[in-house]
Design a protein around this motif. Structure first.
Motif, PDB file in Angstrom:
ATOM      1  N   ALA A   1     -13.089  35.186   1.441  1.00 41.81           N
ATOM      2  CA  ALA A   1     -13.402  36.228   2.619  1.00 41.81           C
ATOM      3  C   ALA A   1     -14.373  35.546   3.732  1.00 41.81           C
ATOM      4  CB  ALA A   1     -14.345  37.399   1.924  1.00 41.81           C
ATOM      5  N   THR A   2     -14.893  34.232   3.568  1.00 44.49           N
ATOM      6  CA  THR A   2     -15.534  33.495   4.502  1.00 44.49           C
ATOM      7  C   THR A   2     -14.814  32.338   4.842  1.00 44.49           C
ATOM      8  OG1 THR A   2     -16.551  31.971   2.852  1.00 44.49           O
ATOM      9  CG2 THR A   2     -17.828  34.071   3.478  1.00 44.49           C
ATOM     10  N   ALA A   3     -15.052  31.753   6.204  1.00 41.69           N
ATOM     11  CA  ALA A   3     -14.311  30.792   6.618  1.00 41.69           C
ATOM     12  C   ALA A   3     -14.412  29.683   5.940  1.00 41.69           C
ATOM     13  CB  ALA A   3     -14.966  30.383   8.297  1.00 41.69           C
TER      14      ALA A   3
ATOM     15  N   ARG B   1      -8.002  32.802   5.446  1.00 42.87           N
ATOM     16  CA  ARG B   1      -9.094  33.695   4.607  1.00 42.87           C
ATOM     17  C   ARG B   1      -9.015  34.940   5.034  1.00 42.87           C
ATOM     18  NH1 ARG B   1     -11.372  31.404   9.381  1.00 42.87           N
ATOM     19  NH2 ARG B   1     -12.317  33.065  10.932  1.00 42.87           N
TER      20      ARG B   1
ATOM     21  N   SER C   1      -9.173  30.479  11.772  1.00 37.24           N
ATOM     22  CA  SER C   1     -10.049  30.364  12.925  1.00 37.24           C
ATOM     23  C   SER C   1      -9.329  30.179  14.298  1.00 37.24           C
ATOM     24  CB  SER C   1     -10.786  28.907  12.876  1.00 37.24           C
ATOM     25  OG  SER C   1     -11.727  28.868  11.645  1.00 37.24           O
TER      26      SER C   1
END
Length: 261
Positions: free
Chosen positions: A224-226, A234, A247
């Protein structure tokens, strides 16, 4: 008129008075896929392996022997996963990168692996398989015509082919290229999102039946995080719940396409 100079990529002249983008036609081969050489297939269990195997096995007996071909097998992780759970199956894999085929052969000696290009029919196995899988690679191609006819030809009558990758339930197709800004001039394929409508039009008259399955994003095991790699997927919030993204700002649904010959 707005100034578009800074926003547009540098085009290349074709010699016919027409300007075309500099990215290459997507054919499935990407240098970044050599990153699978750094991953141990014996300890790689992607959460979508389970749903794909369940669709591949269908209602067949657990002790039944089937022939499975994994297209774009990379380091052999899915082949290893299948053999651990269906040891009577005859499991093969093909990949366009020889380095990955060598890695799969070394890590999964019970399987059979060879170099082949799904876009080049002459390079493909001559036999037919009860199950053909293609995991994540559907997004590497700009058109279903480039590769999906070969997947269906490799599938024996009465068999099933299972794909896993980005899919759009809305009737919109996306052709995409991404690159690492300031690090590489290579525009990478691998995030194309074709629609169910496009699959419907292609599959009609070619297979007996087909279905789409959208696993819950929360069960797919994506972070859930980059991640450190900005192009890796993600979980991101979306108006209809959660989707996957990276991203670049692109978001997409992941789904299985189940096709019966």
């Amino acid at each position: 008129m707005p100034d578009r100079t800074a926003a547009e990529p540098n085009p290349a002249p074709t010699g016919r008075g027409v300007w075309e983008p500099t990215w290459r036609r997507a054919e499935g081969t990407r240098s970044i896929d050599l990153r699978y050489l750094d991953r141990d297939p014996r300890t790689t269990d992607r959460p979508y392996f389970g749903p794909v195997l369940a669709l591949a096995a269908g209602h067949r007996r657990r002790d039944e022997s089937l022939r499975l071909l994994d297209v774009g097998c990379a380091n052999g992780a899915f082949a290893r996963y299948v053999l651990e759970r269906r040891p009577r199956w005859d499991v093969s894999g093909i990949d366009v990168l020889p380095e990955l085929v060598d890695a799969a052969s070394a890590a999964v000696p019970e399987g059979r692996f060879s170099v082949a290009d799904i876009c080049a029919p002459q390079s493909l196995p001559s036999e037919r398989f009860d199950v053909v899988t293609a995991l994540t690679i559907p997004s590497h191609f700009d058109s279903l015509e480039q590769w999906l006819p070969q997947v269906l030809r490799l599938t024996a009558p009465g068999g099933v082919a299972v794909l896993y990758g980005p899919l759009n339930p809305s009737p919109v197709d996306l052709i995409c290229r991404l690159r690492y800004a300031g690090e590489s001039e290579e525009w990478l394929p691998g995030w194309n999102v074709l629609s169910q409508r496009t699959y419907d039009a292609f599959l009609r008259g070619r297979v007996r039946s087909w279905a789409y399955h959208y696993p819950e994003v929360s069960t797919l095991g994506y972070p859930a995080t980059a991640p450190a790699d900005g192009l890796s997927s993600r979980i991101v919030p979306a108006p209809d719940g959660q989707r996957l993204g990276n991203s670049s700002g692109l978001t997409y649904h992941m789904a299985c396409v189940e096709m019966h010959r």
